[in-house]
Each structure stands twice: as C-alpha cells, then as structure tokens.
Design an enzyme around this catalytic site. Sequence first.
Site, short mmCIF file in Angstrom:
data_model
loop_
_atom_site.label_atom_id
_atom_site.label_comp_id
_atom_site.label_asym_id
_atom_site.label_seq_id
_atom_site.Cartn_x
_atom_site.Cartn_y
_atom_site.Cartn_z
CB SER A 1 6.72 44.20 20.64
OG SER A 1 6.43 45.15 19.55
CB SER A 2 4.81 38.96 20.82
OG SER A 2 4.43 37.45 20.57
#
Lengths: 199, 199
Positions: A11-12
Amino acid sequence: MNPIEFWFDFSSGYAFFAAQEIDALSSRVGRTVLWRPYMLGTAYKVTGARGLSSTPLKRDYARRDWARIAKARGLSFQLPPEHPRVALPATRAFYWIEAQDPGAARCFAKRIFAGYFNEGLDTASPEAVAPVALDFGYQPEDLMAGIIDPVIKSRTTELAEDAVARGVFGSPFFLVDGEPFWGWDRMGMMEEWIEAAGW
Amino acid sequence: MNPIEFWFDFSSGYAFFAAQEIDALSSRVGRTVLWRPYMLGTAYKVTGARGLSSTPLKRDYARRDWARIAKARGLSFQLPPEHPRVALPATRAFYWIEAQDPGAARCFAKRIFAGYFNEGLDTASPEAVAPVALDFGYQPEDLMAGIIDPVIKSRTTELAEDAVARGVFGSPFFLVDGEPFWGWDRMGMMEEWIEAAGW
C-alpha cells in the site's frame, strides 16, 4: 554477492515507484533483488509511528508528492479512494506464489502494485486477489487456500518480525550487505554505495 | 520571482546538509532564499509525529545516514552527545539578528549550524548563543536581550504557526511559489521543478 533486500508494503506509494526502478538498478550493479513485502504495521508497533495517510499534513503532502513523481516519470498512478488498504491477503499471496515458484514472485509483486495503484485492486480482499493466480498459471482456489494456509501466514509474520528486528521500519527499505537505505529517494545513494563497495 | 522559503530546525541533521547546499542551488536557479528556522515541535503538535531521535529504529538509522552523507560530501559532522537540543534560544537569536540586518541572517544561521554540529554549541542556552553576536558586530548582552524580547518571541512563534498552517511540517522543508518539498533529498526535484517552471 548478497542480494539487495527490498522491503515494502503493497500500500506504499513510494514502494510503487521503487518497484518500477529496482530492476534496472539491479542490472546496473549486478546484484539480484529479494522482494520482501511486509506489513508496515509490524514496524509501527516498534517505532510508534503512523502511516503517511493517517498523519495530518503529511497525508496531503504525500499525495502531492506521489502525483508529481508519477508525472515526472511518466507513470500512471491512481490512488484508490479507500487508500490505504491493509494488504495482508496480497502479502500472504506473494509468499504462497514464491513457495510455488521463486522466479514468479517478483512478477507477482509488480502485478499487485499495478493492480492496486492503477486498477483499484482490493489488496485487502482474498477474493479480489485470488484471480490474479490465473496470470501465473495457478487456480484462484489454490491461491485462496494459500492465503489462509497457516504455514504461509506464519512465514509472512515471521519474515516481517525478523526484518524489523534487523532495523527495517519503512517502505521501501533496502538492505545491502547489512547497510540500510530508507526510501525511494535513497536508491541513488544505495547504487553509489554498492558501486563504491561502501565508503 | 518569489524566494525559496527554507524552513528548518537548528537541531535537524538533514537541515544541516541542506544548509550546505542551498546557496549553490539558489545561484543556479536564480532565486533568493528566505531562511526560516522554526521549532519542529510546532509541527509535531499538528501531525502527532515525533523527532527522529525520539523514535526507535529511526534514531539509529538517522545517525548512520547522517554519517554517510557527511562522508560522501566530505563534511565534518559531530552529533552533540545531548542531541537533540531544543534550539529555541538560537532560533529567537536568528530573528533578532535578522531584525537588525536581514543580510546577516543567513550567515548567522550557518554559524549556528556549524556551532551545533561541529563545536558542541549549546543552542538551547541563551548564554552559550549570545557570544556569537561578536562575529556579527553586536554585543552579547544585546543579543541576550533580543532572545528574551517579547516582540522577537512572538515573531518566532507566529512565523512557525503560520508556516505549519501553510503545510510546513518537516526539516528541511521548502516552499517555492506554493509548491512544497520535504527533505534534503528533495532538493534535486525542487531544482528541476523551478527550472521547468512546474510540470
């Protein structure tokens, strides 16, 4: 020659950009890359930090920064409305794929990144992740079983805890011969470090 | 042409490195720089974040990162044993110097950085900061009076709060025509952005 350990959370946003550039860096320096997704929350338990998107001011800054990096690099980047998803199912799926075929793991990770940041793939949903198996010659039900396999679940947790114990706390985060580099914006420094064999 | 706003905390290692490079960048892009020390704590009240040196894992990483940046740049860098000092007296001293002679403020800031990161100057002590006045043609007792002057104290606080209200939360943190750049490692991107007049 040790590989470059590449730690990241699916999710980065910064890890997405690192994932687009690490293969070329790998070729230039003649080191393989060990792709290692993990849950940033494992590190937050130790650092007490929070994610960018949960932090006032940093949240808005990061969105602006990701958009301009994408523009500068000519990359498509669409942050899902539900960002950040907790990508634990996708992370476990990665380690199941890797257990079947280590060579496919890197491609699987890039597929997950593209899915999340371009196609709205819900990386927090096993049902949404499972069909990605088809692109790699596996059945969705087998990947689904892998995501809930206790061995895979333990491995996912243990790898993350071991990494944090070795000082990993961000995404992306690189380790080369024990030297740590935090952030997409440290890839240039890491490359210099490898080429100079330290400094 | 608006100046580059350069926000920093005198106790920030990354700001020290930025302070060594911003003048050359300023010349290359043809923009002046407005040096703006502030207390990072002003931003932490809004973000809930903590300083690197108060954060497990990040603390050790930052020390390693600063050491290698200093080595790569050939700079002397000695972290004081008491790091991080709360550099409020040095920050107020900066604004007193600036009020006397705006042109001297930049030099004063560089002098404080060199003092803190090379000579163990206690930036948290008015008595330790006051003698620096002599290098700028002022008397220590006048600078001491400036540090506790209510007008200077208010200005120091108000500038910081206004900056945070405009999205400033890190050190170094740059604003150019409203565009924010966070970190020593964004100076290259900022330069590209200025030269391309946006993107």
